[in-house]
Write a protein that holds these residues in place. Sequence first.
Motif, short mmCIF file in Angstrom:
data_model
loop_
_atom_site.label_atom_id
_atom_site.label_comp_id
_atom_site.label_asym_id
_atom_site.label_seq_id
_atom_site.Cartn_x
_atom_site.Cartn_y
_atom_site.Cartn_z
N ALA A 85 0.84 -1.21 0.00
CA ALA A 85 0.00 0.00 0.00
C ALA A 85 0.87 1.26 0.00
O ALA A 85 0.58 2.22 -0.73
CB ALA A 85 -0.92 -0.01 1.22
N TYR A 86 1.95 1.26 0.81
CA TYR A 86 2.84 2.42 0.84
C TYR A 86 3.51 2.65 -0.51
O TYR A 86 3.71 3.80 -0.93
CB TYR A 86 3.91 2.22 1.92
N ALA A 87 3.86 1.57 -1.19
CA ALA A 87 4.48 1.70 -2.51
C ALA A 87 3.51 2.36 -3.50
O ALA A 87 3.90 3.23 -4.29
CB ALA A 87 4.91 0.33 -3.03
N GLU A 88 2.24 1.95 -3.45
CA GLU A 88 1.25 2.55 -4.33
C GLU A 88 0.97 4.00 -3.95
O GLU A 88 0.71 4.85 -4.82
CB GLU A 88 -0.04 1.73 -4.28
N LEU A 89 1.03 4.31 -2.66
CA LEU A 89 0.83 5.69 -2.22
C LEU A 89 1.97 6.59 -2.72
O LEU A 89 1.73 7.76 -3.06
CB LEU A 89 0.75 5.75 -0.69
N GLU A 90 3.18 6.05 -2.77
CA GLU A 90 4.30 6.82 -3.29
C GLU A 90 4.10 7.13 -4.78
O GLU A 90 4.41 8.24 -5.24
CB GLU A 90 5.62 6.05 -3.09
N VAL A 91 3.57 6.15 -5.50
CA VAL A 91 3.27 6.38 -6.91
C VAL A 91 2.22 7.47 -7.07
O VAL A 91 2.35 8.38 -7.91
CB VAL A 91 2.78 5.07 -7.58
N GLU A 92 1.19 7.40 -6.24
CA GLU A 92 0.11 8.40 -6.31
C GLU A 92 0.62 9.79 -5.92
O GLU A 92 0.25 10.79 -6.55
CB GLU A 92 -1.04 7.97 -5.39
N ALA A 93 1.46 9.85 -4.89
CA ALA A 93 2.02 11.14 -4.49
C ALA A 93 2.88 11.74 -5.60
O ALA A 93 2.87 12.97 -5.82
CB ALA A 93 2.84 10.97 -3.21
N HIS A 94 3.63 10.90 -6.28
CA HIS A 94 4.45 11.38 -7.41
C HIS A 94 3.58 11.94 -8.51
O HIS A 94 3.89 12.99 -9.11
CB HIS A 94 5.31 10.23 -7.94
N PRO A 132 -2.08 19.11 -0.53
CA PRO A 132 -1.49 17.87 -1.05
C PRO A 132 -1.82 16.64 -0.21
O PRO A 132 -2.07 15.55 -0.75
CB PRO A 132 0.02 18.16 -1.04
N ASP A 133 -1.81 16.80 1.11
CA ASP A 133 -2.11 15.66 1.99
C ASP A 133 -3.56 15.21 1.83
O ASP A 133 -3.85 14.01 1.79
CB ASP A 133 -1.83 16.03 3.45
N GLN A 134 -4.47 16.17 1.77
CA GLN A 134 -5.88 15.84 1.59
C GLN A 134 -6.13 15.21 0.22
O GLN A 134 -6.90 14.26 0.09
CB GLN A 134 -6.74 17.10 1.75
N ALA A 135 -5.43 15.76 -0.79
CA ALA A 135 -5.58 15.21 -2.13
C ALA A 135 -5.11 13.76 -2.19
O ALA A 135 -5.76 12.91 -2.81
CB ALA A 135 -4.80 16.07 -3.13
N LEU A 136 -3.98 13.47 -1.54
CA LEU A 136 -3.45 12.11 -1.52
C LEU A 136 -4.42 11.18 -0.81
O LEU A 136 -4.65 10.04 -1.25
CB LEU A 136 -2.09 12.08 -0.83
N LEU A 137 -5.00 11.64 0.30
CA LEU A 137 -5.96 10.84 1.04
C LEU A 137 -7.18 10.50 0.19
O LEU A 137 -7.62 9.35 0.15
CB LEU A 137 -6.39 11.58 2.31
N ILE A 138 -7.70 11.50 -0.51
CA ILE A 138 -8.89 11.29 -1.35
C ILE A 138 -8.59 10.31 -2.48
O ILE A 138 -9.36 9.38 -2.75
CB ILE A 138 -9.39 12.63 -1.92
N HIS A 139 -7.46 10.52 -3.15
CA HIS A 139 -7.11 9.63 -4.27
C HIS A 139 -6.83 8.21 -3.78
O HIS A 139 -7.18 7.24 -4.45
CB HIS A 139 -5.88 10.19 -5.00
N ALA A 140 -6.20 8.08 -2.61
CA ALA A 140 -5.91 6.75 -2.07
C ALA A 140 -7.20 5.99 -1.76
O ALA A 140 -7.33 4.80 -2.05
CB ALA A 140 -5.05 6.87 -0.82
N GLN A 141 -8.16 6.69 -1.17
CA GLN A 141 -9.43 6.04 -0.84
C GLN A 141 -10.22 5.69 -2.09
O GLN A 141 -10.84 4.63 -2.17
CB GLN A 141 -10.24 6.96 0.06
N ALA A 142 -10.19 6.59 -3.08
CA ALA A 142 -10.99 6.37 -4.29
C ALA A 142 -10.37 5.35 -5.22
O ALA A 142 -11.07 4.52 -5.81
CB ALA A 142 -11.18 7.70 -5.02
N GLU A 143 -9.05 5.38 -5.37
CA GLU A 143 -8.38 4.53 -6.35
C GLU A 143 -7.84 3.23 -5.76
O GLU A 143 -7.86 2.19 -6.41
CB GLU A 143 -7.24 5.29 -7.01
N LEU A 144 -7.33 3.31 -4.54
CA LEU A 144 -6.70 2.14 -3.93
C LEU A 144 -7.58 1.47 -2.89
O LEU A 144 -7.32 0.33 -2.48
CB LEU A 144 -5.37 2.54 -3.27
N GLY A 145 -8.60 2.18 -2.41
CA GLY A 145 -9.48 1.62 -1.39
C GLY A 145 -8.84 1.53 -0.03
O GLY A 145 -9.23 0.68 0.79
#
Length: 239
Positions: A85-94, A132-145
Motif C-alpha cells: 500500500a505504501y508503494a502505491e501511495l508513493e506512486v500516487e504522491a508522485h 497535497p495531503d488531503q488530495a493524496l488521502l482522497i485519491h488513495a481512498q478512491a483509487e486504492l481503497g
Amino acid sequence: MTDVPELPSPEVHHDHRDVSGGWLRPTVFGMMDGLVSNFALIAGVAGASTSSQGVSLAGLAGLVGGAFSMATGEYVSVQSQNEAAYAELEVEAHELKHNAASELRELTEMYIARGVDPATAASVASQLSEDPDQALLIHAQAELGVDPHQLPSPWTAALSSIGSFSVGALIPLLPYLFGAKHLLLSAVLALAALFVAGMVTSRFTSRAWWFAGLRQLGLGVLAAAVTFGVGALFHVAVG
C-alpha cells in the motif's frame, strides 16, 4: 435587530464497530485454528493408543508451534500488505506532484461518475487538491481503497493471533493436563468452545448469535473430522 436562532448540536445516533484495526480477523481465525488443529492433533494421537502423557506432550507442542507460526504468518502478511500500500501511495504522491492537472481531472471525473454535476465536481475537486495531503488521502481512498492513516498494525495482528490461538489450542488440551484418559471430555470442551467463539463474533457482525455459533461449530467439526479422517486413514502409530 432580529435574533438568529441557535442551531441545535448534531446528535450522535449510533456508534460504529471497529472493523479496521487489524485484530478481528486474526483473533477469530487464531481461535478457530487453535481449537480445530490442536483438537485434531490430540484426537489423532489419542487414537494411536498412546499414553495421556504422550497426548499432553503432543498437544503442548501443537499449541506452542502453532501459536508462533500463526503470529509470524500474520505479521509478515499484514506488513507485506502495508508495504504494498505504501508503494502505491508513493506512486500516487508522485503523480499528484508531477501531473497535477491530470490528477485533478481524474478526481473531477470520479465525482461526476458518482452523480455530482460537472461544475460542482470541478469546484470540489479543485478545493480538495489545494492541500497535497488531503488530495493524496482522497485519491488513495478512491483509487486504492485504503486510508493511509488507518492501515492495520502487523503487531496487533500478530499478538491477537498468538493469544487467541493459544487459548483455542489450550481448551481441548486441558482435560489431559488434569489427568484425563479419554478423548470425550476434550471433544465436548472443543465443540462448546467453537460454538461460544461463534457467538462472540456475532457481537461484531449483524448475524444472530445462534447462526454465528452454529456456523463456527459446523465448520470446526468439518475441519476436525477431515483432519482426523486423514490421520486415521494412514494409521500412524505413536510410540
